[in-house]
Design a protein around this motif. Structure first.
Motif: not given
Length: 709
Positions: A538-547, A566-572, A583-590, A595-596
């Motif tokens: 899956m693909l993730y992004a964050s404000k920090y990575a974009l900046e 990561y939390n295996p029960t919630d990969l949001t 870090g750590p830096f928080k990344f979120s699903l695109l 749907m995931y």
């Protein structure tokens, strides 16, 4: 404002202090200046609160002093120095009868003298260790050497042509570079000759390894095979063997069990533990218990309720003093799994407000409390892994394990599972009845076919059940203390928790959420690509990575790996450390993968398997229809070929047939236009004749109706 240990406050002058201890009886707060090397000092609570209310200081939420350092990022020297300092701190604390005495000079000095004598350490050396411990939130991680980010951080050097290590003198055998093949040979030799009841010495084991792997057979003149050692320059030395044995190849527990026996280990070497409630009377957060069970109901898939997905695993964590449930986790992972236990522990040490809100349940932290405990008691399932032990101990938590086959050591949490079953099973579909979910002969429908709840539905039920237990369940068997009776404390977990905070513990221990999660949650490598962070397909992004243009750099310079917690029960969302360990830096699903969102590793894998099955079925139908298409095309071509052969003029030469193709195309186009024009005119004539016929039909119908009259 609610004070807690380890909170940071910043004065207007820039001075930062950390709260170390709060005495609930004397209202004295002990703090330490984060920018100096002086001992902690006391402040009256009223003066502290007055300064806060007058805005002379503010709460500092960004705890840069408490570092989250994954265990695998440390080298052996860093671990050794940390563990040595931790041993000193532990001994020092054991010489004090109360935690507050660490911050009172007359008690501290006496304990320091004993510690200095035992460990042969100077006063300033011990002072530096203790101050570092206090500033770093009083955790094991705080004792890591400050140069932990420099150099290769414990990574082994690659074996090249040049011999590593110090040069040897007087022509001694320098040995060879130890690569993975030689280390594998060492492991085989240790398993064969050292880890057994023969009790061979390490020297003998080394010599037997040479015999098995570093000799060649030579046949003498009598035909007898004689083993001859390889060239001495090609042999690993005993010192090298001993070095790798001590560094990474030896398992102390296994060594004792294999050489001395399990009974000797249990009697003389295992960790000394007590009963399940030992020292729990010190108050909330002193001792947690963790356990897991396969819950007695079947669930259905969250993406297709027609699919039955068996029974979930429920992890619970309970505070022994108050019997309050402080954490939970629901998963389809195997029982006693690493990820299941660690997610539950992280849940018990952090706020559950956002988690409950995700399931449509609004709560306050005082309804579902959390803190970092002093000790955790588990059986031989959940926390038996050495890596888990290290991760938990880095948070300043001591792990206790129950003996094998001693479920009674965790009786209170076993009872919590029973109470949860009693509340839930009468109402849920797909419940296991009488310990068996299968249909007996002569009975009705299989219980599993009645399953209706997804893991999201089940989680809501569990949260509701826990909130009821914490805030309303009466503990009939709980024995109240004298002070509880005097204060009319109800036998309800949350009331016992509140009483313990007021009259026993004083304040809870907290740590930044990022520190807890990066210490406890599992981690793997992710890949920074031009499309985002690629992790678990899956693909993730964050404000920090974009900046910071991470994804642009990946497109220009190529992809690179990062560490992902990561939390295996919630990969949001996931937590990411960059290649420098920052870090750590928080990344979120695109957004297009929403749907995931909210789904765990196993659920996402189910969805992807379902998609693959649909694709496979579609491919099979496509292939069948393609065969039909091929046949139809062949028939059309065959018919066209026959017609062309019938009209073909073989008297024409090939060059004549190829001549004027463009002119032929133009004529063919005109013919098609003329043909289309005639077809349109014919359609108009047919339409007019149909209308005229319809008019006469209406006239005939009218005449017939008049004749009938």
């Amino acid at each position: 404002m609610k004070l807690a240990e380890n909170m940071l406050f910043k004065y207007g002058s820039g001075k930062v202090i950390r709260v170390l201890y709060i005495n609930p009886f004397t209202s004295i707060i002990y703090v330490i200046d984060m920018d100096s090397n002086r001992w902690s000092y006391p402040i009256p609570k009223d003066d502290f609160l007055t300064a806060y209310q007058n805005k002379e200081m503010i709460e500092e939420n960004d705890d840069i002093y408490c570092r989250a350092v994954p265990e695998e990022e440390l080298n052996e020297l860093e671990k050794q120095k940390r563990d040595q300092a931790w041993e000193i701190v532990t001994f020092f604390k054991s010489k004090l009868s109360d935690d507050e005495h660490m911050f009172i000079s007359k008690y501290r000095q006496k304990a320091m003298k004993e510690t200095m004598a035992v460990f042969s350490i100077s006063y300033n050396g011990l002072k530096n260790i203790l101050i570092k411990y206090f500033k770093g939130s009083q955790t094991k991680c705080s004792l890591i050497p400050s140069y932990f980010r420099s150099g290769a951080r414990g990574k082994e050097r690659k074996a090249g042509n040049k011999k590593r290590g110090r040069p040897r003198k007087n022509g001694e055998n320098a040995g060879v570079n130890i690569d993975e093949n030689i280390k594998k040979v060492f492991k085989i030799g240790l398993n064969r000759y050292y880890y057994n009841t023969r009790k061979n010495s390490l020297k003998t084991t080394y010599e037997l390894i040479l015999k098995d792997f570093f000799v060649k057979e030579v046949i003498d003149e009598n035909g007898v095979k004689i083993p001859v050692l390889n060239n001495v320059k090609d042999l690993p030395t005993y010192e090298q063997f001993l070095y790798w044995f001590r560094k990474s190849l030896n398992d102390g527990k296994r060594e004792i069990i294999k050489r001395e026996g399990t009974r000797v280990y249990q009697q003389n070497y295992r960790a000394i533990i007590g009963s399940s409630t030992q020292d729990a009377e010190l108050g909330p957060g002193t001792l947690f218990q963790i356990d897991s069970t396969i819950f007695d109901c079947h669930l259905v898939s969250s993406f297709n309720r027609d699919i039955i997905v068996s029974r979930p695993i429920l992890f619970l964590i309970m505070d022994v003093y108050s019997r309050l449930i402080v954490g939970f986790n629901i998963t389809f992972e195997s029982l006693n799994s690493y990820s299941g236990a660690m997610v539950a522990l992280a849940n018990s040490m952090t706020s559950k407000k956002e988690l409950c809100k995700k399931y449509g349940i609004e709560i306050e932290d005082n309804e579902f409390p959390f803190c970092v405990p002093n000790r955790i008691l588990s059986d031989r399932g959940e926390l038996v892994n050495g890596y888990i032990n290290g991760s938990i101990q880095n948070l300043g938590i001591i792990i206790q394990q129950t003996p094998a086959y001693h479920a009674d050591y965790k009786g209170i949490i076993e009872q919590a599972f029973n109470q949860t079953n009693i509340k839930i099973l009468p109402f849920v579909d797909g419940a296991v009845i009488g310990g068996n979910s299968k249909r007996e002969r002569g009975e009705g429908l299989d219980y599993r076919l009645k399953s209706s709840m997804t893991i999201e539905d089940f989680t809501k039920v569990i949260i509701k059940s826990i909130l009821f237990h914490n805030n309303h369940h009466v503990l009939s068997d709980y024995i109240l203390e004298e002070s509880m009776i005097e204060n009319n404390v109800e036998k309800i977990p949350i009331r016992l928790w509140e009483h313990g905070l007021k009259y026993k513990k004083g304040q809870l221990r907290i740590l930044p959420e990022e520190v807890i999660k990066t210490s406890l949650l599992p981690s793997q490598s992710g890949l920074i690509t031009p499309k985002g962070l690629s992790f678990k397909k899956m693909l993730y992004a964050s404000k920090y990575a974009l900046e910071n243009n991470w994804f642009q750099m990946a497109r220009i310079k190529g992809n690179w790996k990062v560490k992902v917690c990561y939390n295996p029960t919630d990969l949001t969302d996931v937590l990411v450390f960059d290649e420098h360990g920052d870090g750590p830096f928080k990344f979120s699903l695109l957004e297009h993968l929403s749907m995931y969102s909210g789904k765990g590793e196993s659920e996402i894998e189910q969805i992807k398997n379902f998609e693959r099955e649909l694709e496979r079925t579609g491919k099979e139908r496509e292939l069948q229809e393609k065969m039909k298409l091929f046949t139809e095309i062949e028939d059309i071509v065959k018919e066209a070929r026959e017609k062309t052969e019938a009209e073909k003029n073989y008297s024409k030469s090939n060059s004549r047939r190829l001549k004027g193709i463009k002119e032929n195309q133009k004529n063919e186009r005109l013919l098609h236009r003329e043909k289309a024009k005639k077809e349109r005119e014919m359609e108009v004539i047919l339409d007019e004749s149909i209308e005229e016929e319809d008019e006469f039909a209406m006239f005939r119908d009218w005449e017939e109706s008049n004749d009938d009259e």
